[in-house]
Design an enzyme around this catalytic site. Structure first.
Site, PDB file in Angstrom:
ATOM      1  N   GLY A 135       0.799  -1.223   0.000  1.00 49.72           N
ATOM      2  CA  GLY A 135       0.000   0.000   0.000  1.00 49.72           C
ATOM      3  C   GLY A 135       0.827   1.267   0.000  1.00 49.72           C
ATOM      4  NE  ARG A 188       3.316   8.234  -9.123  1.00 51.95           N
ATOM      5  CZ  ARG A 188       3.867   7.210  -8.472  1.00 51.95           C
ATOM      6  NH1 ARG A 188       5.128   6.871  -8.704  1.00 51.95           N
ATOM      7  NH2 ARG A 188       3.189   6.540  -7.560  1.00 51.95           N
ATOM      8  CE  LYS A 197       7.416   7.752  -5.213  1.00 49.90           C
ATOM      9  NZ  LYS A 197       8.273   7.108  -6.239  1.00 49.90           N
ATOM     10  NE  ARG A 246       0.574   1.156  -6.940  1.00 47.72           N
ATOM     11  CZ  ARG A 246       1.729   1.806  -6.989  1.00 47.72           C
ATOM     12  NH1 ARG A 246       2.823   1.181  -7.348  1.00 47.72           N
ATOM     13  NH2 ARG A 246       1.783   3.076  -6.672  1.00 47.72           N
ATOM     14  CG  ASP A 259       4.828  -3.447  -5.139  1.00 47.85           C
ATOM     15  OD1 ASP A 259       5.448  -4.518  -5.230  1.00 47.85           O
ATOM     16  OD2 ASP A 259       5.352  -2.406  -4.718  1.00 47.85           O
ATOM     17  CG  ASN A 260       7.176  -1.044  -8.075  1.00 42.81           C
ATOM     18  OD1 ASN A 260       6.402  -0.384  -7.391  1.00 42.81           O
ATOM     19  ND2 ASN A 260       8.390  -1.342  -7.673  1.00 42.81           N
ATOM     20  CG  ASP A 301      10.890   8.578   7.032  1.00 47.44           C
ATOM     21  OD1 ASP A 301      10.374   8.307   5.927  1.00 47.44           O
ATOM     22  OD2 ASP A 301      12.057   9.003   7.146  1.00 47.44           O
ATOM     23  CG  ASP A 328       6.168   3.059  -7.930  1.00 44.68           C
ATOM     24  OD1 ASP A 328       5.895   4.231  -7.611  1.00 44.68           O
ATOM     25  OD2 ASP A 328       5.458   2.097  -7.619  1.00 44.68           O
ATOM     26  N   GLY A 349       2.466   3.674   1.600  1.00 47.04           N
ATOM     27  CA  GLY A 349       3.006   3.966   2.917  1.00 47.04           C
ATOM     28  C   GLY A 349       3.478   5.393   3.082  1.00 47.04           C
TER      29      GLY A 349
END
Length: 476
Positions: free
Chosen positions: A92, A178, A115, A185, A254-255, A127, A264, A94
């Site tokens: 997901g 973006r 992002k 995906r 996932d990319n 983080d 990505d 993050g």
């Protein structure tokens, strides 16, 4: 979160509304001292956004997600994935947010996504932040890919946040805005399929069909048609990567987008000397995602997509497997056809040249390029002027008998790509506060086929000592 006063900005929330099971409502973290580093003005205009307004405090607030128009519903998207072949059931967004969808000036629905906007519940201990260097890399390389006519997500902006980001060293934080046809995906389908809710899986597939492959809705088996459409689109995309020497670096499921846009840009790079085993990514120690492995990895990823779709393709799972397997077997044929057509164009070979003759010439050339360690991009550009190294003399003599079209070759073989040593030099300057080298390189790679006086160093290969030790990093 304050409201941007510009009422002309409308952010839809179709994804969030249609698929709440994979859309977690969330907000971007405040930015202490946002400062616009780069704005893609032509893309902004294409989206119907006023570049001057985007440079204002309210506009910058939109670009970092802290000042949104009324009705916006930012969400973190859930997805799963196979990362370097290993299954991870919960990934997901993050450190990312889908702010919503825009309708551009061509009436296309486009995602506006961030992002580096802060931690979400998908962060898995991270983080949630991003640093200036990696975000500028994505901006630069995605714009290069766009200029090369390769389907890609695009960067609208990079904004420095004024927040420190701690990696191996302390870096300046940034948020990338973006734009994508969508952020669906393969991992999105894996996430929903693993949960076992067939109703949600069908809604997700219908959403993908509606946004990207509407013709599939009219097929006898719409979900098989969706699979076939994604296979065909990805086969062409990977061929285009291979033709320009692009190495994605982290082709996890996932990319891989359902739209077949490149997404990505982490440890991505362009190949210098031709070698199918080329790997730049510091996290790809086994070479799983090496340049020459990319078609096979794409096929593997698409098999995972097919597995997720099986319950929709047919009630009888054995029959569903048979249908999906037949579709997957087309990938190699479709990819080879696209790649071969691209190589013929790179060599200026007309329709009068028989396929068998062209294929033999191509195979022999690739063997020579690898054995001679010749710079891939420079070789083809020189060839478009009729120039080759002595080691290629015999091969070139046969090539010339086929009457290649040099003018057409110059339209498909770039002079300029974002060469790794130039990208690193540019990002080092930018992180030190000097954006002039970045802006200059961006100008160069935005017109990759137009050779210009004064830009000779941008066409030169990297020094040998650079290539021997160069690595790329994912930036997380």
């Amino acid at each position: 979160m304050s409201i941007a006063p510009d009422t002309t900005v409308v952010l839809g929330h179709r994804f969030a509304t249609e698929l709440p099971e994979v859309a977690l409502r969330w907000q971007a973290e405040p930015t202490p001292a946002p400062r616009l580093l780069v704005l893609n003005e032509s893309l902004a205009i294409e989206l119907g956004l006023d570049p001057a307004w985007l440079r204002s405090p309210d506009g910058i607030g939109l670009l970092v997600g802290t000042r949104l128009p009324a009705g916006a519903q930012p969400v973190a998207q859930g997805y799963a994935g196979h990362q370097f072949g290993g299954w991870v059931p919960r990934l997901g967004d993050g450190r990312a947010l889908l702010l919503g969808e825009l309708v551009d000036t061509k009436q296309r629905l486009r995602d506006l996504h961030l992002k580096g906007s802060g931690r979400t519940p998908f962060a898995r201990g991270g983080d949630g932040l991003a640093a200036v260097g990696p975000m500028l890399r994505e901006y630069l390389v995605s714009e290069a890919m766009h200029a090369l006519a390769i389907p890609t997500t695009r960067a609208l902006s990079v904004v420095a946040t004024g927040r420190a980001v701690h990696r191996e060293t302390t870096l300046d934080g940034a948020v990338l805005a973006r734009i994508a046809a969508s952020h669906l995906r393969v991992g999105s389908f894996q996430y929903v399929a693993a949960a076992g809710d067939l109703t949600v899986l069908r809604r997700l597939a219908d959403h993908a069909i509606s946004r990207h492959y509407p013709a599939a809705a009219r097929a006898d088996n719409p979900y098989l048609a969706l699979l076939e459409s994604v296979i065909a689109a990805q086969a062409e995309l990977i061929a285009r990567w291979m033709l320009v020497g692009f190495i994605h670096g982290v082709m996890n499921t996932d990319n891989m987008t359902i739209s077949a846009e490149t997404i990505d840009y982490g440890p991505c790079a362009f190949m210098d000397a031709f070698d199918p085993k080329t790997v730049f990514s510091s996290i790809d120690s086994s070479g799983r995602y090496a340049y020459g492995n990319q078609p096979a990895i794409a096929a593997w990823n698409l098999a995972r997509f097919a597995e997720a779709l099986l319950p929709l393709i047919a009630d009888d799972q054995e029959h569903a497997v048979t249908l999906a397997t037949a579709a997957l077997q087309d990938f190699s044929k479709l990819h080879t056809a696209s790649w071969s057509a691209g190589m013929r164009a790179k060599l200026g070979l007309g329709e009068n040249v028989e396929d068998a003759v062209a294929q033999h010439l191509i195979e022999e050339l690739l063997e020579l390029l690898e054995s001679e360690r010749v710079d891939y991009t420079s070789f083809f550009r020189r060839l478009s002027r009729g120039t080759v190294e002595p080691a290629f003399g015999t091969w070139a003599a046969r090539w010339r008998t086929l009457d290649p079209d040099l003018a057409s070759m110059q339209r498909v073989n770039p002079v300029y790509i974002p060469r790794n040593h130039l990208v690193e030099e540019t990002l080092a300057a930018a992180t030190a506060g000097d954006m002039e080298p970045f802006n200059r390189l961006l100008t160069v790679i935005s017109s990759p086929y137009d050779e210009r006086s004064g830009f000779e160093r941008y066409a030169d290969p990297a020094p040998d000592e650079f290539g021997r030790c160069f690595q790329t990093f994912c930036g997380t």
